[in-house]
Design a protein around this motif. Structure first.
Motif, PDB file in Angstrom:
ATOM      1  N   ARG A 228      59.449   0.449  73.792  1.00 23.98           N
ATOM      2  CA  ARG A 228      58.864  -0.695  74.206  1.00 23.98           C
ATOM      3  C   ARG A 228      57.447  -0.401  74.749  1.00 23.98           C
ATOM      4  O   ARG A 228      56.909   0.755  74.772  1.00 23.98           O
ATOM      5  CB  ARG A 228      59.317  -1.076  75.869  1.00 23.98           C
ATOM      6  CG  ARG A 228      60.938  -1.229  75.903  1.00 23.98           C
ATOM      7  CD  ARG A 228      61.249  -2.016  77.164  1.00 23.98           C
ATOM      8  NE  ARG A 228      60.517  -3.111  77.396  1.00 23.98           N
ATOM      9  CZ  ARG A 228      60.757  -4.413  77.089  1.00 23.98           C
ATOM     10  NH1 ARG A 228      62.045  -4.695  76.156  1.00 23.98           N
ATOM     11  NH2 ARG A 228      59.998  -5.477  77.482  1.00 23.98           N
ATOM     12  N   TYR A 229      56.593  -1.132  74.326  1.00 22.66           N
ATOM     13  CA  TYR A 229      55.090  -1.228  74.536  1.00 22.66           C
ATOM     14  C   TYR A 229      54.716  -1.102  75.813  1.00 22.66           C
ATOM     15  O   TYR A 229      53.496  -0.542  76.210  1.00 22.66           O
ATOM     16  CB  TYR A 229      54.332  -2.257  73.870  1.00 22.66           C
ATOM     17  CG  TYR A 229      54.271  -2.357  72.081  1.00 22.66           C
ATOM     18  CD1 TYR A 229      53.804  -1.099  71.705  1.00 22.66           C
ATOM     19  CD2 TYR A 229      54.806  -3.243  71.577  1.00 22.66           C
ATOM     20  CE1 TYR A 229      53.930  -1.031  70.338  1.00 22.66           C
ATOM     21  CE2 TYR A 229      54.726  -3.215  70.219  1.00 22.66           C
ATOM     22  CZ  TYR A 229      54.235  -2.162  69.457  1.00 22.66           C
ATOM     23  OH  TYR A 229      54.175  -2.067  68.138  1.00 22.66           O
ATOM     24  N   SER A 230      55.414  -1.646  76.752  1.00 17.71           N
ATOM     25  CA  SER A 230      55.190  -1.740  78.299  1.00 17.71           C
ATOM     26  C   SER A 230      56.435  -1.469  78.998  1.00 17.71           C
ATOM     27  O   SER A 230      57.424  -2.140  78.746  1.00 17.71           O
ATOM     28  CB  SER A 230      54.279  -2.714  78.782  1.00 17.71           C
ATOM     29  OG  SER A 230      54.391  -3.306  80.100  1.00 17.71           O
TER      30      SER A 230
ATOM     31  N   THR B  37      57.322   4.781  80.481  1.00 18.18           N
ATOM     32  CA  THR B  37      58.127   3.457  80.697  1.00 18.18           C
ATOM     33  C   THR B  37      58.525   3.285  82.081  1.00 18.18           C
ATOM     34  O   THR B  37      58.476   2.234  82.852  1.00 18.18           O
ATOM     35  CB  THR B  37      59.149   3.047  79.571  1.00 18.18           C
ATOM     36  OG1 THR B  37      58.405   3.387  77.967  1.00 18.18           O
ATOM     37  CG2 THR B  37      59.620   1.775  79.504  1.00 18.18           C
TER      38      THR B  37
ATOM     39  N   TYR C  13      48.529   3.162  75.888  1.00 13.48           N
ATOM     40  CA  TYR C  13      48.608   1.947  75.067  1.00 13.48           C
ATOM     41  C   TYR C  13      48.560   0.658  75.837  1.00 13.48           C
ATOM     42  O   TYR C  13      47.995  -0.486  75.240  1.00 13.48           O
ATOM     43  CB  TYR C  13      50.048   2.009  74.214  1.00 13.48           C
ATOM     44  CG  TYR C  13      50.317   1.028  73.270  1.00 13.48           C
ATOM     45  CD1 TYR C  13      49.939   1.093  72.087  1.00 13.48           C
ATOM     46  CD2 TYR C  13      50.733  -0.407  73.787  1.00 13.48           C
ATOM     47  CE1 TYR C  13      50.276   0.044  70.985  1.00 13.48           C
ATOM     48  CE2 TYR C  13      51.075  -1.422  72.847  1.00 13.48           C
ATOM     49  CZ  TYR C  13      50.606  -1.007  71.408  1.00 13.48           C
ATOM     50  OH  TYR C  13      50.701  -2.177  70.625  1.00 13.48           O
ATOM     51  N   ARG C  14      49.152   0.492  76.863  1.00 10.56           N
ATOM     52  CA  ARG C  14      48.906  -0.539  77.755  1.00 10.56           C
ATOM     53  C   ARG C  14      47.534  -0.830  78.326  1.00 10.56           C
ATOM     54  O   ARG C  14      47.172  -1.808  78.534  1.00 10.56           O
ATOM     55  CB  ARG C  14      49.701  -0.059  79.162  1.00 10.56           C
ATOM     56  CG  ARG C  14      50.216  -1.357  79.806  1.00 10.56           C
ATOM     57  CD  ARG C  14      51.010  -1.188  81.009  1.00 10.56           C
ATOM     58  NE  ARG C  14      50.925  -2.122  82.006  1.00 10.56           N
ATOM     59  CZ  ARG C  14      51.213  -2.126  83.282  1.00 10.56           C
ATOM     60  NH1 ARG C  14      51.202  -1.076  83.844  1.00 10.56           N
ATOM     61  NH2 ARG C  14      51.266  -2.895  84.264  1.00 10.56           N
TER      62      ARG C  14
ATOM     63  N   SER D 191      46.859  -9.711  70.426  1.00 10.15           N
ATOM     64  CA  SER D 191      47.335  -9.366  71.991  1.00 10.15           C
ATOM     65  C   SER D 191      46.141  -9.621  73.096  1.00 10.15           C
ATOM     66  O   SER D 191      45.346 -10.380  72.765  1.00 10.15           O
ATOM     67  CB  SER D 191      47.609  -7.747  71.972  1.00 10.15           C
ATOM     68  OG  SER D 191      46.423  -7.144  71.698  1.00 10.15           O
TER      69      SER D 191
ATOM     70  N   THR E  44      45.986  -2.228  75.146  1.00  8.24           N
ATOM     71  CA  THR E  44      46.642  -3.670  74.457  1.00  8.24           C
ATOM     72  C   THR E  44      46.629  -4.663  75.619  1.00  8.24           C
ATOM     73  O   THR E  44      46.518  -5.991  75.381  1.00  8.24           O
ATOM     74  CB  THR E  44      47.782  -3.154  74.120  1.00  8.24           C
ATOM     75  OG1 THR E  44      47.748  -2.032  73.042  1.00  8.24           O
ATOM     76  CG2 THR E  44      48.467  -4.408  73.216  1.00  8.24           C
TER      77      THR E  44
ATOM     78  N   ARG F  14      57.013   9.321  76.466  1.00  9.64           N
ATOM     79  CA  ARG F  14      57.132   7.466  76.302  1.00  9.64           C
ATOM     80  C   ARG F  14      58.108   7.149  77.483  1.00  9.64           C
ATOM     81  O   ARG F  14      57.889   6.124  78.166  1.00  9.64           O
ATOM     82  CB  ARG F  14      57.503   7.049  75.078  1.00  9.64           C
ATOM     83  CG  ARG F  14      56.513   6.873  74.020  1.00  9.64           C
ATOM     84  CD  ARG F  14      55.310   6.019  74.520  1.00  9.64           C
ATOM     85  NE  ARG F  14      55.551   4.707  74.876  1.00  9.64           N
ATOM     86  CZ  ARG F  14      54.709   3.941  75.646  1.00  9.64           C
ATOM     87  NH1 ARG F  14      53.687   4.557  76.037  1.00  9.64           N
ATOM     88  NH2 ARG F  14      55.130   2.816  75.737  1.00  9.64           N
TER      89      ARG F  14
ATOM     90  N   GLY G 101      58.093  -4.125  71.254  1.00 10.87           N
ATOM     91  CA  GLY G 101      57.902  -2.503  71.161  1.00 10.87           C
ATOM     92  C   GLY G 101      58.266  -2.341  69.648  1.00 10.87           C
ATOM     93  O   GLY G 101      58.110  -3.148  68.870  1.00 10.87           O
ATOM     94  N   ARG G 102      58.011  -0.841  69.470  1.00 10.02           N
ATOM     95  CA  ARG G 102      58.236  -0.341  68.194  1.00 10.02           C
ATOM     96  C   ARG G 102      59.662  -0.151  67.979  1.00 10.02           C
ATOM     97  O   ARG G 102      60.261   0.507  68.682  1.00 10.02           O
ATOM     98  CB  ARG G 102      57.628   1.047  67.948  1.00 10.02           C
ATOM     99  CG  ARG G 102      55.938   0.813  68.363  1.00 10.02           C
ATOM    100  CD  ARG G 102      55.569   2.375  68.383  1.00 10.02           C
ATOM    101  NE  ARG G 102      54.023   2.439  68.355  1.00 10.02           N
ATOM    102  CZ  ARG G 102      53.362   3.194  68.839  1.00 10.02           C
ATOM    103  NH1 ARG G 102      54.008   4.477  69.427  1.00 10.02           N
ATOM    104  NH2 ARG G 102      51.894   3.313  68.952  1.00 10.02           N
TER     105      ARG G 102
ATOM    106  N   TYR H 276      53.968  -7.760  76.148  1.00  7.43           N
ATOM    107  CA  TYR H 276      54.074  -7.597  74.539  1.00  7.43           C
ATOM    108  C   TYR H 276      53.154  -7.965  73.773  1.00  7.43           C
ATOM    109  O   TYR H 276      52.098  -8.682  74.192  1.00  7.43           O
ATOM    110  CB  TYR H 276      55.402  -8.440  74.410  1.00  7.43           C
ATOM    111  CG  TYR H 276      55.221  -9.861  74.533  1.00  7.43           C
ATOM    112  CD1 TYR H 276      54.742 -10.851  73.782  1.00  7.43           C
ATOM    113  CD2 TYR H 276      55.840 -10.371  75.921  1.00  7.43           C
ATOM    114  CE1 TYR H 276      54.723 -12.069  74.053  1.00  7.43           C
ATOM    115  CE2 TYR H 276      55.654 -11.594  76.209  1.00  7.43           C
ATOM    116  CZ  TYR H 276      55.120 -12.642  75.221  1.00  7.43           C
ATOM    117  OH  TYR H 276      55.064 -13.868  75.693  1.00  7.43           O
TER     118      TYR H 276
END
Lengths: 465, 465
Positions: free
Chosen positions: B94-96, B387, B401-402, B55, B405, B383, B80-81, B102
């Motif tokens: 989603r991660y973001s 998001t 997380y954002r 990342s 990452t 989450r 995402g997961r 991503y």
């Protein structure tokens, strides 16, 4: 017990001697083996940790083996911290709001000798000195020793081995080097070291400074403390950075510099230290380390207790108390699971590790608190409030220090959790000016308890969701 | 630089190869020595960490050496997961909130090969394979190696040595065993281990499950994850307790038991795993450890970077990214202090250690989050809210997380502090039902930010007073 089992205890320091005594009282055959000579006939304590803080958790252990009274005879009560500021003023910050709660200064060697004497009286205890452990066969509970004088090697085989050989444990080292299981291990050093110095007794054996207190000269980055001895002297400890700051162990390399440093920073102490520079250069500088490891046992045959399993820095005065409490907890576990060592070892660690981890953390916190915070106005305000709570409402309030030191029925981990939440609550209420000066003490306590409860609940959400 | 200095880099994995390349770009003469054979001509990755999450922090480092484009060619974006529950439903978390943010799945050996190729092109880089470091003379920056085939020993002397020889670092071991300075060290294992398994490509090289996601089957105490490979396959990792719980690595000792366990717990994964039991018994079970140490340098001559200095568990997908960021930070420090290695090493650790400690902690947190929380309703609510914040107000809000990452200009330690406060704020607001469903998203964001700010301020009081 079916047949009498044989337990080999490696290390006859405070923890090992107490443990051997207790195990013999329970009916085991015990071999207690020590690397050093018998401290009852040799002076081996010169320059290191001459006296210790002894408090309720340690006393509970001495009570378990029937030695509470004899231990008390060796104690000098210390009712609080006598804080010496740079302006040469001093004031007492009590450890508890209750007169009956105080810690004690005790001689390490006197206490160790008492335990050895009592262990030796037991018919099934065999104590060997001058035998350094050089190898442990973990799977077979077999250890090899080397005689200090003859260098001859001998082997002792037992049903189980308990390693109480201190922070530098050879038993632990053999676990770390064995590759048959995953062994978590940490050694963490502070950037500071310590050195022991002396305030001698007066000519007629009196105390030069207040006898019944733990003296502190907090100076932000560094500090000096002093604990009384029965002979009228004080053992003084300088906690100083190895390399950082203007003055440190590396830079103080001449008698002149040492003298000048003490006269500048600790004038009210140095006045009582005629042998300062001799002590400084004769006594070793020792590191301040925290050791943790897991699992404490290997193959259900060998287990660590005391400093060998969890060495901590000395700033909470709990090192020896924690090791003694190990023996109390181990004894309780034996009550429940005796006969199945694998189970005993597992349950012991399950119950105990969270608490020895907690006291390790608390001890490091207290390092910063002692050298920095004891002199800070907001901290003094907090202590004053807490002392008032404890005096008026001893059952409703106990400070973190009181929880750790005087409430032996509360675990270290509980004390940490509750104590930290209280500290945070009071400091935040003070910082935000939310404590009405005119409120009654009861109202203030109510406010602090409410804030503490909220903090605990908010912290819990992160952990349980 | 006065004269061209010679740097010996021990370990030609991802971090060492990148570092060697960057140092050569800066004008140093570099010897890069590796224990294993050249991975470009030998397959040595079988069964362990075949692919990695790559990342923004890692990409920044590849950009520094001019390889961002080539690295991107090796990447499979994961947006995402993809969470697979026991009812065989799946949904993407989603991660973001931003489409443009991503993470990527990348082959460890492809990336390493790219770095070796580029390093090899530099005239002043000399790469040696099959040379195991067996001894380091820390004070003289001299290392001894043994040739894998001939067993012949050779010595390399350099101006400085950089140890990038991974979690089991021999260079670090020599620091631990040297008794000339205090070396803090920890190795901490989780009670879980991991094992790599496979979901093969379809016959025509397609992906059997969603290509652009990191798949998770969270099951409370244990979990399975899967990352895509360019060839259509997925590398699957089972994270399972060694000895605890009903099913564990010890108890799953026959093909029948393994199959039954997967069919019970991971039915939607096992459907795609025709070689499950072969993989299970052919591939090793590996431990999950965190390694920390300090100081990273000895005598201003030898320093550790990457996993050798700070190995972490893989749950934040940041292991390689953190090691690559080491090189970026080291390069910045060189810009400021080049010419004085002692200073370079000291300043580097001063800036960097707090961040590698932070990512180590975050990675362990994420272990629990992934296996437990991803499936919990309150976590999913959180989450969803985060998001939405990120989609509507990408500049005003970034989840933990954002921050970790995708915001490479914020340090790990800042990300930890802010991210944890945000998590606590949202979870508490949700748990206490303080978020009005009918409020606007902007109002909700305001509430969360206010609560976060209060938490940060209250935490600060404990530290500064």
């Amino acid at each position: 017990m079916k047949e009498q089992e044989h337990i080999l205890v490696i290390g006859a320091g405070l923890c090992g001697s107490l443990l051997a005594l207790r195990l013999a009282q329970r009916g085991y055959k015990v071999s207690l083996v020590e690397k050093r000579p018998d401290l009852r006939s040799t002076d081996i304590s010169a320059g290191r940790s001459i006296n210790l803080a002894f408090s309720d958790r340690g006393i509970k252990a001495m009570n378990l083996v029937g030695l509470k009274g004899k231990a008390k005879d060796l104690c000098i009560p210390m009712h609080g911290r006598m804080i010496h500021n740079l302006e040469q003023e001093e004031y007492l910050s009590r450890y508890s709001g209750l007169e009956s709660e105080y810690i004690n200064s005790i001689s390490r060697s006197d206490l160790n000798a008492l335990l050895l004497d009592e262990a030796e009286k037991m018919p099934d205890v065999n104590i060997l000195f001058n035998q350094a452990c050089i190898d442990v066969d973990l799977q077979n509970a077999k250890a090899t020793f080397e005689d200090f004088t003859s260098k001859e090697k001998s082997t002792i085989e037992a049903d189980i081995i308990l390693g109480t050989d201190g922070a530098g444990s050879v038993v632990r080292k053999s676990m770390l080097e064995d590759n048959l299981f995953l062994f978590s291990f940490s050694q963490d050093y502070l950037s500071h070291g310590y050195k022991e110095l002396t305030i001698p007794a007066t000519k007629d054996g009196g105390f030069r400074i207040e006898k019944n207190a733990l003296h502190i000269w907090p100076r932000g980055e560094n500090m000096v403390i002093a604990l009384p001895n029965l002979d009228g002297s004080f053992t003084v400890t300088l906690f100083l950075s190895y390399e950082e700051g203007e003055d440190n162990f590396k830079s103080l390399d001449t008698s002149e510099k040492v003298k000048a440093y003490f006269e500048k920073m600790y004038p009210s102490a140095v006045a009582h230290m005629p042998t300062l520079t001799e002590d400084f250069f004769n006594n070793p500088t020792s590191p301040l380390g925290t050791v943790k490891c897991s699992p404490w046992n290997s193959f259900g045959k060998v287990m660590l207790l005391g400093d060998a399993a969890h060495a901590i820095v000395p700033f909470y005065g709990q090192g020896m108390n924690a090791s003694f409490e190990d023996v109390v907890v181990f004894d309780e576990i034996l009550d429940n699971y005796e006969g199945d060592w694998q189970k005993v070892f597992k349950e012991y660690q399950k119950k105990r590790k969270v608490d020895t981890d907690a006291i390790a953390e608390l001890a490091i916190d207290n390092f910063h608190e002692m050298k920095e915070h004891t002199a800070a106005p907001i901290f003094q305000k907090k202590r004053k409030l807490e002392t008032a709570f404890e005096q008026e409402f001893p059952k409703e309030y106990a400070s973190k220090y009181r929880l750790v030191t005087f409430q032996e029925d509360i675990s270290y981990s509980e004390a940490l959790k509750k104590g930290r939440a209280q500290d945070k609550a009071i400091l935040n209420l003070l910082a935000q000016d939310k404590i009405d000066e005119n409120a009654s003490l009861q109202e203030k306590l109510h406010l602090v308890n409410k804030e503490t409860q909220e903090i605990l609940e908010e912290d819990a959400v992160l952990k349980t969701n």
